[in-house]
Each structure stands twice: as C-alpha cells, then as structure tokens.
Design an enzyme around this catalytic site. Structure first.
Site, PDB file in Angstrom:
ATOM      1  N   HIS A 247     -10.664  -2.916  11.169  1.00  0.00           N
ATOM      2  CA  HIS A 247      -9.536  -3.733  10.694  1.00  0.00           C
ATOM      3  C   HIS A 247      -9.326  -4.868  11.706  1.00  0.00           C
ATOM      4  CE1 HIS A 247      -5.027  -3.697   9.288  1.00  0.00           C
ATOM      5  NE2 HIS A 247      -5.731  -4.552   8.585  1.00  0.00           N
TER       6      HIS A 247
ATOM      7  N   SER B 176      -1.382  -3.804  10.344  1.00  0.00           N
ATOM      8  CA  SER B 176      -1.007  -4.635   9.209  1.00  0.00           C
ATOM      9  C   SER B 176       0.230  -5.471   9.532  1.00  0.00           C
ATOM     10  CB  SER B 176      -0.716  -3.743   7.999  1.00  0.00           C
ATOM     11  OG  SER B 176      -1.871  -3.009   7.691  1.00  0.00           O
TER      12      SER B 176
ATOM     13  N   CYS C 223       0.662  -7.789  11.721  1.00  0.00           N
ATOM     14  CA  CYS C 223       0.914  -7.944  13.161  1.00  0.00           C
ATOM     15  C   CYS C 223       0.144  -9.124  13.754  1.00  0.00           C
ATOM     16  CB  CYS C 223       0.590  -6.661  13.906  1.00  0.00           C
ATOM     17  SG  CYS C 223       1.790  -5.363  13.574  1.00  0.00           S
TER      18      CYS C 223
ATOM     19  N   LYS D 173      -9.635  -2.557   1.485  1.00  0.00           N
ATOM     20  CA  LYS D 173      -9.380  -1.431   2.376  1.00  0.00           C
ATOM     21  C   LYS D 173     -10.168  -0.183   1.964  1.00  0.00           C
ATOM     22  CE  LYS D 173      -7.029  -4.122   4.731  1.00  0.00           C
ATOM     23  NZ  LYS D 173      -5.761  -4.254   5.385  1.00  0.00           N
TER      24      LYS D 173
ATOM     25  N   ARG E 137       0.833  -1.194   0.000  1.00  0.00           N
ATOM     26  CA  ARG E 137       0.000   0.000   0.000  1.00  0.00           C
ATOM     27  C   ARG E 137       0.870   1.247   0.000  1.00  0.00           C
ATOM     28  NH1 ARG E 137      -1.884   0.701   4.394  1.00  0.00           N
ATOM     29  NH2 ARG E 137      -1.133  -1.136   5.475  1.00  0.00           N
TER      30      ARG E 137
ATOM     31  N   TYR F  19      -1.502  -3.352  -6.913  1.00  0.00           N
ATOM     32  CA  TYR F  19      -1.250  -4.160  -5.722  1.00  0.00           C
ATOM     33  C   TYR F  19      -2.406  -4.168  -4.721  1.00  0.00           C
ATOM     34  CZ  TYR F  19       1.200  -6.665  -2.207  1.00  0.00           C
ATOM     35  OH  TYR F  19       1.552  -7.641  -1.334  1.00  0.00           O
TER      36      TYR F  19
ATOM     37  N   ARG G  35       2.237 -12.143  -0.730  1.00  0.00           N
ATOM     38  CA  ARG G  35       0.895 -12.494  -0.223  1.00  0.00           C
ATOM     39  C   ARG G  35       0.312 -13.682  -0.980  1.00  0.00           C
ATOM     40  NH1 ARG G  35      -1.628  -8.876   3.943  1.00  0.00           N
ATOM     41  NH2 ARG G  35       0.037  -7.369   4.272  1.00  0.00           N
TER      42      ARG G  35
HETATM   43  P1  GTP Z   1      -2.420  -7.838   7.314  1.00  0.00           P
HETATM   44  O1  GTP Z   1      -2.922  -8.852   6.344  1.00  0.00           O
HETATM   45  O2  GTP Z   1      -1.296  -7.009   6.768  1.00  0.00           O
HETATM   46  O3  GTP Z   1      -3.490  -6.955   7.881  1.00  0.00           O
HETATM   47  O4  GTP Z   1      -1.675  -8.621   8.497  1.00  0.00           O
HETATM   48  P2  GTP Z   1      -2.084  -9.614   9.678  1.00  0.00           P
HETATM   49  O5  GTP Z   1      -2.380  -8.823  10.904  1.00  0.00           O
HETATM   50  O6  GTP Z   1      -3.099 -10.597   9.236  1.00  0.00           O
HETATM   51  O7  GTP Z   1      -0.686 -10.339   9.972  1.00  0.00           O
HETATM   52  P3  GTP Z   1      -0.245 -11.872   9.920  1.00  0.00           P
HETATM   53  O8  GTP Z   1      -1.073 -12.763  10.787  1.00  0.00           O
HETATM   54  O9  GTP Z   1      -0.130 -12.263   8.501  1.00  0.00           O
HETATM   55  O10 GTP Z   1       1.199 -11.816  10.583  1.00  0.00           O
HETATM   56  C1  GTP Z   1       2.255 -11.085  10.050  1.00  0.00           C
HETATM   57  C2  GTP Z   1       3.575 -11.608  10.536  1.00  0.00           C
HETATM   58  O11 GTP Z   1       3.602 -11.704  11.972  1.00  0.00           O
HETATM   59  C3  GTP Z   1       3.875 -13.004   9.995  1.00  0.00           C
HETATM   60  O12 GTP Z   1       5.211 -13.041   9.541  1.00  0.00           O
HETATM   61  C4  GTP Z   1       3.676 -13.892  11.195  1.00  0.00           C
HETATM   62  O13 GTP Z   1       4.496 -15.032  11.136  1.00  0.00           O
HETATM   63  C5  GTP Z   1       4.029 -12.993  12.382  1.00  0.00           C
HETATM   64  N1  GTP Z   1       3.271 -13.401  13.601  1.00  0.00           N
HETATM   65  C6  GTP Z   1       1.935 -13.612  13.680  1.00  0.00           C
HETATM   66  N2  GTP Z   1       1.569 -14.029  14.918  1.00  0.00           N
HETATM   67  C7  GTP Z   1       2.701 -14.075  15.655  1.00  0.00           C
HETATM   68  C8  GTP Z   1       2.979 -14.423  17.020  1.00  0.00           C
HETATM   69  O14 GTP Z   1       2.105 -14.794  17.802  1.00  0.00           O
HETATM   70  N3  GTP Z   1       4.286 -14.320  17.422  1.00  0.00           N
HETATM   71  C9  GTP Z   1       5.275 -13.915  16.565  1.00  0.00           C
HETATM   72  N4  GTP Z   1       6.512 -13.841  17.049  1.00  0.00           N
HETATM   73  N5  GTP Z   1       5.051 -13.589  15.268  1.00  0.00           N
HETATM   74  C10 GTP Z   1       3.787 -13.658  14.818  1.00  0.00           C
HETATM   75  C1  SPV Z   2      -2.885  -4.617   5.184  1.00  0.00           C
HETATM   76  O1  SPV Z   2      -1.919  -3.974   4.760  1.00  0.00           O
HETATM   77  O2  SPV Z   2      -3.421  -4.383   6.295  1.00  0.00           O
HETATM   78  C2  SPV Z   2      -3.428  -5.736   4.380  1.00  0.00           C
HETATM   79  C3  SPV Z   2      -2.911  -5.935   3.031  1.00  0.00           C
HETATM   80  O3  SPV Z   2      -4.309  -6.439   4.854  1.00  0.00           O
HETATM   81  S1  SPV Z   2      -3.588  -4.814   1.867  1.00  0.00           S
HETATM   82  O4  SPV Z   2      -4.805  -5.421   1.306  1.00  0.00           O
HETATM   83  O5  SPV Z   2      -2.583  -4.600   0.828  1.00  0.00           O
HETATM   84  O6  SPV Z   2      -3.955  -3.585   2.534  1.00  0.00           O
HETATM   85 MN    MN Z   3      -4.991  -5.730   6.862  1.00  0.00          MN
END
Ligand code: GTP
Ligand code: SPV
Ligand code: MN
Length: 630
Positions: free
Chosen positions: A263, A285, A287, A243, A91, A234, A402
């Site tokens: 979110h 994001s 996290c 979003k 983004r 993207y 992704r």
């Molecule tokens: P968006 O799609 O961007 O909104 O992200 P999201 O909040 O869905 O994040 P996602 O679950 O994909 O996690 C992002 C990164 O954080 C990945 O590389 C995970 O491996 C890492 N991660 C997720 N949960 C944990 C956790 O409990 N501990 C640690 N150390 N890392 C974590």
């Molecule tokens: C984020 O960045 O929080 C995502 C990926 O979930 S995107 O759809 O690119 O915003």
């Molecule tokens: Mn997101």
C-alpha cells in the site's frame, strides 16, 4: 448496448469479434462466465473491450438511469458526479474476509470464514442476484499489459459505474483478454451489487440511484486466487483490481513468488544536482500518499514526479536491486482537503474526464468539497442530494468523497510511469497520522529496524473505512486491511526479502506530518514543504554513495533512541515560518511515553504468538535498551 450484448455474448454466432469465434481458447474463462451467468441470471452478458465507444455507451446508460449527473462541460468536461447510498461510502473492514484454508493462515488481523462455507453462503446470496441487470465481463491487466511485474484478471460485475471506474483504474480490453486467452494465469474477480431488479415472483421493481445491499461480503480465496464481492458498489469494495487483487490476493502471490505487494505511493525525486531517487512510501488510508505522490516542491531545484499514489509491487531485478511498478492506471483519490494550496497537481489532474463520488454539486454544475477553496459557495447540493448552505454544521461533501481519474492526466506524471520493468527503488518510507510521540523524520539503522518501524505503525483512523474517526490503531505497513495472509508471516517475508537484497536493499525511513502542539495545531506545514524531509532523505542516500559524495545536501545526522535523525541544522527549514520550539517539538522523544508504547508493542506482538519473527523481538529489546539509556 443490447445489440452489442448479443454480439459479444460468449455463445453468439455473430463473429465480428475475433475472440468470440474461438470460445475454447480460454475454456476456464468462458466456462466461468457461463457458470456465473447461470447462477446470477442477468438479462444479458456484455464482454467489455475498454474502448471509448464502450465508455460513451455506459456513460449514456448511467445518465439515463439517473446514476450519474453530467457536470458542466465548461468547468469539468467529460466529468460526472455519482452519489452513493449513505450506507455505502467506504470500505467495510468488518465484512472483508480472507478465506484461507486455515484460520491461522489469515491471522488475527483478518476476518476468516472457511472457504467452502463462504462459497456456499455467497452462492445462496448470488442466486438470481443479477436479475434484470447486465453482467459485464471486464478483462484487465494490473501493470502495463505484458510487463514483467504485471498480472491479469477478469472482473464480472453488474454495475456499469464499476466498469467505467475499472476503465480508468486498470488497463481493460482486448490486449489483456488476448493474454488470458493465450493461457497466462489470471485472477477471477466476481462482483455484484446484490440488488436484483426482478424478484422471485418475477415482478420487476424500479432501479435506484445507487443499488447495493445492506448485507455485504468482500471475500478473498487466496488459494484459488479468487475474489467474491457482494452488496457494495464503493471503491475499495467493488473495484476489485485495486485493494482486493493488487493487495490482498497479490500479497499472497508475492509471498509465494518472493516479492512484495504494498500500500505505497511511488515517486521520482530529483535534486538540484540532477541526481534521481525513486522512493516508495506506505501511509495508512487517507494519510497523505496521493499528496506526497503529487508534491510540488517549495525548495528551489528539487522536484517530484508521480509514478503511483496508492499501490506498488516490488520485485528484485536481475541486477539484485528492488524494482517497483504502480499496478494501477488511475487515481481513486480523497477529495476533501484537495485544493490549489495543498495539492495543485491533483487539481490540474481532475480538469476533466473524472468521475466524482459523493462530492457536493455547485449551482453551476461543478463539484465542491471541504478544502477545495477557503470559502464555500453560498449554496450547494450536498453529497446526499439535500440543499446545503454554509453554517449548517455538516460537511457538504462526504469526508471520504473521491475522484477517479486517469493517471496520464497528472501534470507531474513521470515519463516512465508505465515502464515494463518499473523503476529501481532507493528508499522506502513508513508513516502514519500521529498527533504525538512520532518525530517528523528518522532513518532506520538497517533493514530489520525498518521492518520493525513498518510493523509497529500506529495511526489515527480516517473516514476511508467504517469506524470511529480519530481512534489510534495499529496499522502495520499501512496493510492492516489489505494483507491477504497472516500479518506475522508477512513480517517474516519482509525480513527474508531484506536478507536476499543484502547491501542492495533500499534504505528505510519513517515520517510523521501530523504531529500537533499542545494547542492542537499541526506543528509542520506539510504538503509542498514535505520536500524538505525528502531532501534530507536524499542526502542520506547520497552519503552512502562513495562516487557522488554529498552532492544532494546536508546529510549530517545523529543517532537517537528511535533511529537516526537529522543533526541540528541539517533539515532545510529556510524561509519557513517555523518557531525554534516547534521544530524542537517535532523531534522530541519522551522516553517514558515510548517505554509505554514499547509495552503496547509487546502486547500487540503477543497477539500473533509464535509466528512473530525473532528479528522483531530483538528490535523491540533494542528499542527498550536505547530508551532506558536515553
Ligand atoms: P488513500 O487513498 O485512502 O489510501 O489515502 P492517501 O494516503 O492517498 O491520502 P491523501 O493523500 O488523499 O490524504 C488524505 C488527507 O490528508 C487529505 O485530506 C489531505 O489534505 C491530508 N494531508 C495529506 N498530506 C498532508 C500533510 O502533509 N499535512 C497535513 N496536515 N495534511 C495532509
Ligand atoms: C484506501 O482506503 O486506502 C483507498 C480507497 O485507497 S479504497 O479504494 O476505497 O480502498
Ligand atoms: Mn489506499
């Protein structure tokens, strides 16, 4: 496709499509498509129906054009790899605009341009922008078609990759189109990669693997409920149901209609006694939302089912409770870090029918990314298309690589994930990526304290957006890049929603999986062991339930300066290799560091002037008083 284009064009005489025989049924829609086609000058207009046939045809076009790589069907059936332009990988928050009537309505956290000015500027960019390309008309529903909390939209785009992704991420097709043509309100979402194939002199140029334009705009017109996106192909910039609609525009509709667009992931947690809890969690994001949404429990008897991994719409039901849906139909998940040991449910979800973007390619035609396996393959083609071997010192997959996959493929998907009324929410969790200061878990004392916790989230920046990774920034409610109006007004809206919910409001919690020791390692194992924190949250929810008592586990808690924390021994850490000192550090509160944070919070609030609700100032004063007493 060309034949279909003729058949599906709005002015086609061919009447094999029942809707095209009566183009007046949605005059707004047809007039808009004609107007955009006249402006952007595509070679053809295709009305999309979301069918398998359409998916196959679009896939074939993208393969022929070299924009998708077919993966080895033995390992990854029906799956493809796309490699983006190296400057179009995430983004672009600096080019994302909220064009409300006044700058104050967008607020200090959004880029603002006067709406008329923005439309003039973008109209100039869009003139002839689709020359040589196809304009796809994509009617879609966010949320199950016809659901009480669902909303309709139409995306116009000149990217077949975007259409394929919309097929997965939203409900595309005749059913949402019929609702739109019957007069239901809908959102206009216009998208162009901004890369015409025919120049002003009429000369045709060859296409590229990932067309885009360095001059990007992701513009939102909240008053008109419109989105204009230019220059990027993207994810969050281009899949406009996600979003742009489901958060930025929907947050404005939600403010006007008295609900919340967030979110947040959405899960169903079941205790050993069979009690069910619905939880939503907002983390910034990259996290951990997808990971928590697909958690595989390490505590016997506990289980998590997935309802959503990124966005939730929350609305008060007739019973007075807050009900939630996931408006999406797929997952656009972070690939790096996803492996059998961290997120086995995600690994099984992406068994096939998946579009991967910016992953590395193995020699036998599968994908790979950092964290998928402990050892990388000996040779890969990296996300830029270059040869890669271990030890080169650069990642093989882009950190924001992704996967795009239908939610229905997730082995942990809940039976009722498409329920028209959604699920009743028991708790809301806020979190961020904090190496220090923020404890593993705490419970807000009440709704307004919870709103304060959400409003003051700070988190280390990730690769999900452009900018310096690792830098600590405020990301209130994990909505900093996604709130479609003034953030302080949004906080006031949250306060008012809580007032309306009264005693039926979900309880609010805060978590942090990312606290580090002085040696730089994560103190908490995370992933499947996060269920231990969920179990304490469930116990707290049950403790307030006179009927069922404390069937869910140990709810004992202590009041701390930041909120209510588990009493010693209440958090189930049995079987974990967790040193007593690490556990203590996970909950340690340094009053001096927190008084300094309070100082920064005051400065942060000051940036919003008079619009910050008095309830949040009161919470800040309360925090300082408690820290001083601590
Ligand atoms: P968006 O799609 O961007 O909104 O992200 P999201 O909040 O869905 O994040 P996602 O679950 O994909 O996690 C992002 C990164 O954080 C990945 O590389 C995970 O491996 C890492 N991660 C997720 N949960 C944990 C956790 O409990 N501990 C640690 N150390 N890392 C974590
Ligand atoms: C984020 O960045 O929080 C995502 C990926 O979930 S995107 O759809 O690119 O915003
Ligand atoms: Mn997101």
């Amino acid at each position: 496709l060309e034949a279909r284009a003729a058949a599906h064009a709005p002015d086609a005489s061919d009447d094999d499509d029942e809707f095209d025989r009566t183009p007046d049924r949605a005059p707004g829609l047809h007039a808009w498509v004609e107007q955009i086609a006249a402006l952007t000058e595509p070679d053809r207009v295709v009305w999309c129906d979301g069918s398998d046939r359409e998916r196959h045809e679009l896939t074939k076009v993208l393969l022929d054009e070299g924009k998708l790589i077919r993966l080895n069907g033995e390992y990854r059936p029906g799956s493809y790899l796309a490699r983006s332009d190296p400057d179009d990988v995430a983004r672009v928050e600096s080019r994302t605009f909220i064009c409300s009537a006044s700058r104050e309505d967008a607020g200090p956290t959004n880029n603002w341009v006067d709406p008329a000015e923005m439309k003039t500027e973008l109209t100039a960019r869009l003139r002839g922008a689709m020359r040589g390309r196809t304009l796809y008309v994509v009617p879609f529903s966010m949320g199950p078609v016809g659901g009480r909390l669902s909303k309709l939209g139409v995306q116009l785009t000149d990217s077949a990759y975007v259409v394929l992704s919309m097929h997965i991420m939203t409900r595309v097709g005749a059913a949402p189109r019929a609702l739109i043509e019957s007069g239901e309100p809908w959102v206009k979402a216009l998208h162009s990669v901004g890369c015409p194939l025919v120049d002003e002199a009429g000369v045709r140029h060859p296409d590229v693997e990932w067309p885009c334009n360095p001059d990007k705009y992701i513009a939102h017109f909240p008053h008109e409920r419109e989105i204009w996106s230019f220059g990027s192909g993207y994810g969050g910039n281009a899949l406009l149901g996600k979003k742009s609609f489901a958060l930025r525009i929907a947050s404005v509709i939600a403010r006007d209609e008295g609900w919340l667009a967030e979110h947040m992931l959405l899960i169903k947690l079941t205790s050993p006694a069979g009690r069910r809890f619905h939880l939503a969690a907002a983390f910034p994001s990259a996290c951990g939302k997808t990971n928590l949404a697909m958690l595989r429990s390490t505590l016997p008897g506990w289980s998590v089912e997935t309802l959503g991994d990124d966005i939730a719409w929350l609305r008060q039901g007739e019973d007075g409770r807050l009900w939630a849906i996931n408006p999406e139909a797929g997952f656009f998940g972070v690939a790096p870090g996803t492996g059998e040991s961290t997120n086995p449910n995600a690994m099984q979800t992406i068994w096939g029918n998946t579009i991967f973007t910016n992953a590395a390619l193995t020699d036998d035609g599968d994908v790979w990314w950092e964290g998928m396996t402990a050892q990388p393959p000996a040779h890969l083609v990296d996300w830029t298309g270059a040869d890669w071997t271990p030890g080169l010192g650069r990642p093989a997959a882009h950190p924001n690589a992704r996967f795009t996959v239908p939610a229905a493929q997730c082995p942990s998907i809940a039976d009722d994930w498409e329920a028209h009324d959604g699920v009743p929410l028991d708790a809301i969790i806020f979190g961020g990526r904090r190496a220090s200061n923020v404890p593993l878990v705490l419970e807000a004392r009440d709704w307004n304290h919870g709103v304060f916790l959400g409003a003051t989230i700070a988190s280390e920046q990730t690769a999900a957006a452009e900018g310096a990774v690792g830098e600590l920034r405020r990301d209130p409610f994990a909505m900093l890049p996604f709130c479609g109006y003034n953030m302080a007004d949004y906080w006031a809206h949250w306060v008012s929603v809580g007032r309306r919910l009264g005693p039926q409001a979900p309880k609010i919690f805060q978590v942090n999986w990312f606290r580090k020791g002085s040696d730089g390692r994560y103190l908490w194992p995370g992933f499947g062991d996060n269920v231990r924190v969920l179990a304490w949250i469930a116990a707290r929810l049950e403790a307030g339930n006179a009927e069922t008592g404390r069937g869910a586990g140990d709810a004992s808690a202590a009041d701390g300066p930041l909120g209510v924390v588990p009493a010693p021994g209440a958090l189930d850490v049995s079987g974990l290799d967790l040193a007593e000192s690490d556990l203590a550090e996970l909950f340690a509160v340094d009053p001096a560091a927190w008084l300094a944070e309070a100082e920064l919070t005051e400065e942060f609030f000051a940036g919003f002037g008079e619009r910050v609700p008095s309830e949040l100032h009161a919470e800040l004063a309360e925090l300082r008083a408690r820290l001083t007493r601590a």
